[in-house]
Design an enzyme around this catalytic site. Structure first.
Site, PDB file in Angstrom:
ATOM      1  CG  ASP A 152      -2.064  -1.307   1.226  1.00  0.00           C
ATOM      2  OD1 ASP A 152      -2.504  -1.671   0.260  1.00  0.00           O
ATOM      3  OD2 ASP A 152      -1.768  -1.983   2.195  1.00  0.00           O
ATOM      4  CE  LYS A 193       3.495  -2.291  -4.780  1.00  0.00           C
ATOM      5  NZ  LYS A 193       2.477  -2.650  -4.047  1.00  0.00           N
ATOM      6  N   GLY A 234      -4.883  -4.417  -4.063  1.00  0.00           N
ATOM      7  CA  GLY A 234      -5.760  -3.609  -4.397  1.00  0.00           C
ATOM      8  C   GLY A 234      -5.169  -2.321  -4.755  1.00  0.00           C
ATOM      9  CG  HIS A 235      -3.829  -1.238  -7.861  1.00  0.00           C
ATOM     10  ND1 HIS A 235      -3.022  -2.449  -7.874  1.00  0.00           N
ATOM     11  CD2 HIS A 235      -4.044  -1.107  -9.161  1.00  0.00           C
ATOM     12  CE1 HIS A 235      -3.157  -3.186  -8.932  1.00  0.00           C
ATOM     13  NE2 HIS A 235      -3.951  -2.200  -9.652  1.00  0.00           N
ATOM     14  NE  ARG A 272       6.323 -31.382  -6.601  1.00  0.00           N
ATOM     15  CZ  ARG A 272       7.419 -32.202  -5.980  1.00  0.00           C
ATOM     16  NH1 ARG A 272       8.457 -32.123  -6.940  1.00  0.00           N
ATOM     17  NH2 ARG A 272       7.369 -32.400  -4.685  1.00  0.00           N
ATOM     18  CD  GLN A 331       0.118  -9.449  -2.630  1.00  0.00           C
ATOM     19  OE1 GLN A 331       1.076  -9.873  -3.188  1.00  0.00           O
ATOM     20  NE2 GLN A 331      -1.017  -8.879  -2.828  1.00  0.00           N
TER      21      GLN A 331
HETATM   22  P1  IMP Z   1      -2.634 -13.133   1.668  1.00  0.00           P
HETATM   23  O1  IMP Z   1      -1.763 -12.507   0.934  1.00  0.00           O
HETATM   24  O2  IMP Z   1      -4.125 -12.805   1.767  1.00  0.00           O
HETATM   25  O3  IMP Z   1      -2.231 -14.554   2.165  1.00  0.00           O
HETATM   26  O4  IMP Z   1      -2.323 -12.537   3.338  1.00  0.00           O
HETATM   27  C1  IMP Z   1      -0.730 -12.444   4.088  1.00  0.00           C
HETATM   28  C2  IMP Z   1      -0.407 -11.205   4.516  1.00  0.00           C
HETATM   29  O5  IMP Z   1      -0.439 -10.147   3.434  1.00  0.00           O
HETATM   30  C3  IMP Z   1      -1.774 -10.368   5.510  1.00  0.00           C
HETATM   31  O6  IMP Z   1      -0.970  -9.828   6.434  1.00  0.00           O
HETATM   32  C4  IMP Z   1      -2.042  -9.338   4.395  1.00  0.00           C
HETATM   33  O7  IMP Z   1      -2.724  -8.438   5.052  1.00  0.00           O
HETATM   34  C5  IMP Z   1      -1.043  -9.062   3.591  1.00  0.00           C
HETATM   35  N1  IMP Z   1      -1.374  -8.573   1.892  1.00  0.00           N
HETATM   36  C6  IMP Z   1      -1.808  -9.225   1.410  1.00  0.00           C
HETATM   37  N2  IMP Z   1      -1.916  -8.315   0.086  1.00  0.00           N
HETATM   38  C7  IMP Z   1      -1.805  -7.190   0.689  1.00  0.00           C
HETATM   39  C8  IMP Z   1      -1.653  -5.808   0.016  1.00  0.00           C
HETATM   40  O8  IMP Z   1      -1.912  -5.544  -1.339  1.00  0.00           O
HETATM   41  N3  IMP Z   1      -1.403  -4.660   0.797  1.00  0.00           N
HETATM   42  C9  IMP Z   1      -0.901  -4.983   2.092  1.00  0.00           C
HETATM   43  N4  IMP Z   1      -1.049  -6.234   2.655  1.00  0.00           N
HETATM   44  C10 IMP Z   1      -1.267  -7.188   2.129  1.00  0.00           C
END
Ligand code: IMP
Length: 427
Positions: A13, A16, A40-41, A142, A223
């Site tokens: 977040d 980007k 999410g953007h 796999r 991420q």
């Molecule tokens: P997952 O990706 O749903 O498995 O979540 C794993 C961790 O990554 C959690 O702490 C989420 O809040 C974090 N996370 C996943 N996607 C994002 C993102 O786009 N922004 C910030 N944190 C994220």
């Protein structure tokens, strides 16, 4: 012409979209190479606001080809929901290309994600519940289902049966849920296959051929570095490779072809979900950053945890990714503070650490060592050159640059596209 990667340098977040916007029409391909609809953007074009989760932002530029690479996990329902919503607003989505080797998120993996989090209780990760982790686990085990499997029902059925041999045991015996039905899963996975088929190709070949023709390819990381499964704060991470190495494996573009790595850092730090966060604030300053910075997730609506800028993390991200340029976003959120603290090192059990501690346990116990910079009160949202910034804001940026290990090429001073200072072009 170059291949450029855009990577989050903190816990996600970071904004980007600022960098993507700046490159805008000069990019021929935008590639999503990791993650799925956990990202999410929000992209603002004119008066229109678009919230994208799975699709790369290039979907909104008429002359850019958006690509979903092999490193992505795809919820096919979500893919078509997003495409339909964009089409309804007049966006031409016909150019989208999808890797035949990307994995598909089956409904049983969404179930496993949710029940596993409940089962973990206080040890939960705080996932987005979209089935991301279990789908990547299947890939490594796999027993995953890939996009190409959707075009051969016999093979698809055999793979679903294989996967469910294990999943059904897990869901029934550990989590006390009903076993998924093979027919129902196959039917659900086939629902959009024919619509998907024309988009599917060898995206690695497509992208390398584009680079051969001197076209520009932008690799858009989902991420961020500290959420990367190898380099992040494991186990409080996502399950994919969010760093520049992942940009290569998740797209099929070799490391030698990456010309530039742009790291995105916020002028402070945020984190969603569980896990260590040394500069986290639990006081009025944290509430202030959250409010002024509007720190709520696009995907889940969850409030983001907020803290001061952490130069140890920025240095780490510069090193792990080979960052050539940083984009420092949301500097305007720091306006109006008497002093702006920056974490320059950690203290763990009385020992100073200038770099990330080797052990996760030490990172959990890390206390930030702050340096304090004088604040500024002037509205900086209209600044368009570095010299337009008040002296104290300039000094803050220069100090952060010196500590972070790469030049700060762009500074964001407000949410709009125009509210940006470019010190060095990103292309
Ligand atoms: P997952 O990706 O749903 O498995 O979540 C794993 C961790 O990554 C959690 O702490 C989420 O809040 C974090 N996370 C996943 N996607 C994002 C993102 O786009 N922004 C910030 N944190 C994220």
């Amino acid at each position: 012409m170059p291949a450029i990667a855009i990577i989050g340098a903190q816990w996600g977040d970071e904004g980007k979209g600022k960098a993507t916007d700046l490159l805008g029409s000069r990019v021929d391909y935008v590639v999503k190479f990791n993650g799925g609809n956990n990202a999410g953007h929000t992209v603002v074009i004119g008066d229109e606001k678009y919230a994208l989760h799975l699709l790369p932002s290039g979907i909104l530029s008429a002359n850019c080809t958006p690509v979903i690479g092999n490193g992505v996990v795809i919820d096919v329902d979500v893919l078509f929901e997003e495409l339909d919503a964009l089409e309804a607003r007049g966006v031409d989505v016909g150019k989208l290309k999808v890797s035949a080797s990307a994995h598909v998120i089956a409904s049983y993996n969404r179930s496993v994600d949710k029940v596993a989090e409940r089962f973990l209780g206080s040890r939960r990760i705080g996932t987005t519940g979209r089935g991301i982790g279990p789908t990547y686990a299947d890939k490594m085990n796999r027993i995953g289902i890939r996009v190409q499997d959707l075009f051969d029902e016999k093979i698809l059925r055999a793979k679903v049966e294989g996967a469910l041999e294990l999943k059904s045991q897990i869901l029934t015996k550990i989590y006390n849920r009903r076993a998924p039905d093979v027919d129902a899963v196959v039917e659900e996975l086939l629902a959009h296959a024919e619509r998907l088929r024309p988009m599917v190709c060898d995206t690695g070949l497509l992208l390398n051929q584009a680079l051969d023709r001197d076209e520009t390819v932008l690799l858009e990381g989902g991420q961020a570095t500290l959420l990367d499964v190898d380099h992040g704060t494991y186990p409080f991470v996502t399950s994919s490779s969010a760093t520049s190495g992942g940009a290569c494996t998740g797209s099929g573009i070799p490391p030698r072809r990456l010309d530039r790595v742009i790291g995105i850092v916020k002028a402070y730090t945020t984190r969603v979900g569980e896990g260590p966060f040394p500069t986290e604030l639990f006081d009025d300053f944290g509430a202030h950053l959250s409010k002024v910075g509007a720190e709520f997730g696009v995907t889940t609506g969850r409030a983001r945890r907020c803290g001061w800028f952490d130069a140890v993390i920025a240095r780490y991200a510069a090193r792990v990714n080979g960052v050539t340029d940083f984009v420092l976003t949301k500097l305007d959120v720091l306006t109006g503070l008497e002093q702006v603290p920056v974490c320059v090192a950690y203290e763990v059990d009385g020992v100073r650490h200038d770099e990330m501690p080797v052990n996760q346990t030490d990172f959990h116990h890390a206390k930030p060592v702050y340096e304090y910079f004088p604040g500024w009160w002037e509205d900086i949202s209209e600044a368009r050159t570095f010299e337009d910034l008040p002296k104290n804001a300039q000094d803050y940026v220069l100090a952060v640059e010196k500590m972070s290990g790469a030049r700060i090429s762009v500074v964001g001073v407000g949410p709009s596209r125009a509210a940006t200072i470019v010190r060095h072009d990103l292309l």
